[in-house]
Motif scaffolding. Structure first.
Motif, short mmCIF file in Angstrom:
data_model
loop_
_atom_site.label_atom_id
_atom_site.label_comp_id
_atom_site.label_asym_id
_atom_site.label_seq_id
_atom_site.Cartn_x
_atom_site.Cartn_y
_atom_site.Cartn_z
N GLN A 29 9.40 7.31 -1.36
CA GLN A 29 8.57 7.17 -0.16
C GLN A 29 9.00 8.20 0.89
O GLN A 29 10.19 8.32 1.21
CB GLN A 29 8.72 5.76 0.42
CG GLN A 29 7.76 5.49 1.57
CD GLN A 29 7.86 4.03 2.00
OE1 GLN A 29 8.07 3.15 1.17
NE2 GLN A 29 7.72 3.79 3.29
N GLU A 57 1.49 4.15 0.47
CA GLU A 57 0.26 3.66 -0.18
C GLU A 57 0.22 4.06 -1.65
O GLU A 57 -0.21 3.31 -2.51
CB GLU A 57 -1.00 4.21 0.52
CG GLU A 57 -1.26 3.66 1.92
CD GLU A 57 -0.28 4.22 2.95
OE1 GLU A 57 0.17 3.44 3.81
OE2 GLU A 57 0.05 5.42 2.88
N ARG A 58 0.69 5.28 -1.92
CA ARG A 58 0.68 5.76 -3.30
C ARG A 58 1.61 4.90 -4.16
O ARG A 58 1.29 4.53 -5.28
CB ARG A 58 1.12 7.24 -3.30
CG ARG A 58 1.31 7.87 -4.66
CD ARG A 58 0.01 8.45 -5.22
NE ARG A 58 0.15 8.74 -6.65
CZ ARG A 58 0.72 9.84 -7.14
NH1 ARG A 58 1.20 10.76 -6.34
NH2 ARG A 58 0.78 10.02 -8.45
N ASP A 60 2.50 1.82 -3.53
CA ASP A 60 1.87 0.49 -3.66
C ASP A 60 0.86 0.48 -4.81
O ASP A 60 0.77 -0.49 -5.55
CB ASP A 60 1.16 0.11 -2.35
CG ASP A 60 2.15 -0.19 -1.23
OD1 ASP A 60 3.35 -0.38 -1.53
OD2 ASP A 60 1.74 -0.21 -0.05
N GLN A 61 0.10 1.60 -4.93
CA GLN A 61 -0.90 1.68 -6.01
C GLN A 61 -0.23 1.75 -7.39
O GLN A 61 -0.69 1.18 -8.36
CB GLN A 61 -1.78 2.93 -5.83
CG GLN A 61 -2.81 2.80 -4.72
CD GLN A 61 -3.37 4.16 -4.29
OE1 GLN A 61 -2.97 5.20 -4.81
NE2 GLN A 61 -4.27 4.15 -3.33
N MET A 62 0.88 2.50 -7.45
CA MET A 62 1.57 2.69 -8.73
C MET A 62 2.33 1.44 -9.17
O MET A 62 2.55 1.21 -10.35
CB MET A 62 2.59 3.84 -8.62
CG MET A 62 1.98 5.21 -8.50
SD MET A 62 3.25 6.39 -7.98
CE MET A 62 4.30 6.39 -9.42
N SER A 63 2.74 0.64 -8.19
CA SER A 63 3.64 -0.48 -8.48
C SER A 63 2.98 -1.54 -9.34
O SER A 63 1.85 -1.95 -9.10
CB SER A 63 4.09 -1.12 -7.16
OG SER A 63 4.84 -2.28 -7.42
N GLU A 64 3.72 -1.99 -10.36
CA GLU A 64 3.22 -3.07 -11.22
C GLU A 64 3.65 -4.42 -10.67
O GLU A 64 3.12 -5.45 -11.04
CB GLU A 64 3.77 -2.91 -12.64
CG GLU A 64 3.17 -1.72 -13.38
CD GLU A 64 3.81 -1.52 -14.75
OE1 GLU A 64 4.29 -2.51 -15.33
OE2 GLU A 64 3.81 -0.37 -15.22
N GLY A 66 4.91 -4.81 -7.13
CA GLY A 66 4.82 -4.94 -5.68
C GLY A 66 6.17 -5.03 -4.98
O GLY A 66 6.26 -5.40 -3.83
#
Length: 245
Positions: A29, A57-58, A60-64, A66
């Motif tokens: 991050q 945000e990126r 958050d999108q990648m995270s499986e 959270g």
């Protein structure tokens, strides 16, 4: 046979680097520069890992899951071990083989916790079936708290066939089941496979029939069963206690 996964969270990522796992890419991050993140970046630079600084945000999108804590790593594919390698490892250590066999564990948190327990109890490996069971996902890796980097996991087509092959090599099997004899009355020494059943239905009939002993954990409470990973821990440590003699 290979399964790729992402590793999330500071401890999990750092542990993966330190154990020598190949990390293809690291996502950090932007603007986060505290000590743990600096340690991860240092390890990544030592290993020539590609580092990408991205917006939250990126991630958050990648995270499986959270719970990325500002860092996600893409690990080179996780490779499953062979059962044969586990027996070799036991031999090299001069120990009787101690394996975990998991019959249909579907919850990744349970699988990760069991791999962690297997590592700490000194087991030489964990065997999981291909079907109706969770594989080595990011959640499993994270819940194992780094143990996945050290404890080999094999994936087999048929658990009972694998048990039969291992019996020919002198191993015997104990499974956890409410109907069994109290584990404290059993002799759990020697080359042993600990069989743990699924969260809902326990050990399947065929696998249970292939076990040499059925052990129950004494329960004093008002509910009738333990979570699969806790049951695995309780039985594994009775085996450890007896091995220490």
């Amino acid at each position: 046979m290979i399964e790729e996964f992402t590793i999330e969270g500071r401890n999990a990522v750092l542990e993966a680097f330190r154990s020598g796992k190949t990390i293809d890419k690291l996502y950090v991050q932007k603007g986060v520069q505290d000590g743990p993140i600096q340690s991860i970046i240092r390890e990544a630079k030592k290993k020539d890992t590609i580092i990408n600084f991205v917006e939250r945000e990126r991630l958050d999108q990648m995270s499986e899951e959270g719970h990325h804590q500002g860092v996600i790593a893409h690990a080179a594919a996780y490779e499953y071990a062979e059962v044969e390698d586990m027996l070799k490892a036991a031999e090299e250590k001069g120990e009787p083989p101690f394996l975990f066999l998991l019959d249909g564990i579907e919850d990744p948190h349970n699988l990760g916790a069991i791999i962690r327990t297997a590592n700490l109890a000194g087991a030489h490996g964990v065997i999981i079936p291909k079907r109706r069971a969770v594989g080595l996902t990011a959640t499993v890796a994270k819940t194992s708290a780094g143990a996945l980097n050290y404890t080999p996991v094999a994936k087999v087509t048929n658990l009972t066939a694998t048990m039969e092959e291992l019996k020919e090599k002198g191993m015997w099997f104990v499974c956890a089941d409410m109907e069994g004899e109290t584990m404290y009355r059993m002799n759990l020494k020697g080359p042993i496979g600990l069989v743990i059943g699924s969260e809902g239905s326990g050990v399947s009939r065929l696998v249970k029939e292939n076990c040499d002993m059925i052990a129950s954990i004494p329960m004093k409470g008002d509910i009738d069963s333990l979570n699969a990973s806790v049951a695995a821990g309780v039985l594994a440590y009775e085996i450890v206690r007896q091995r220490l003699g």
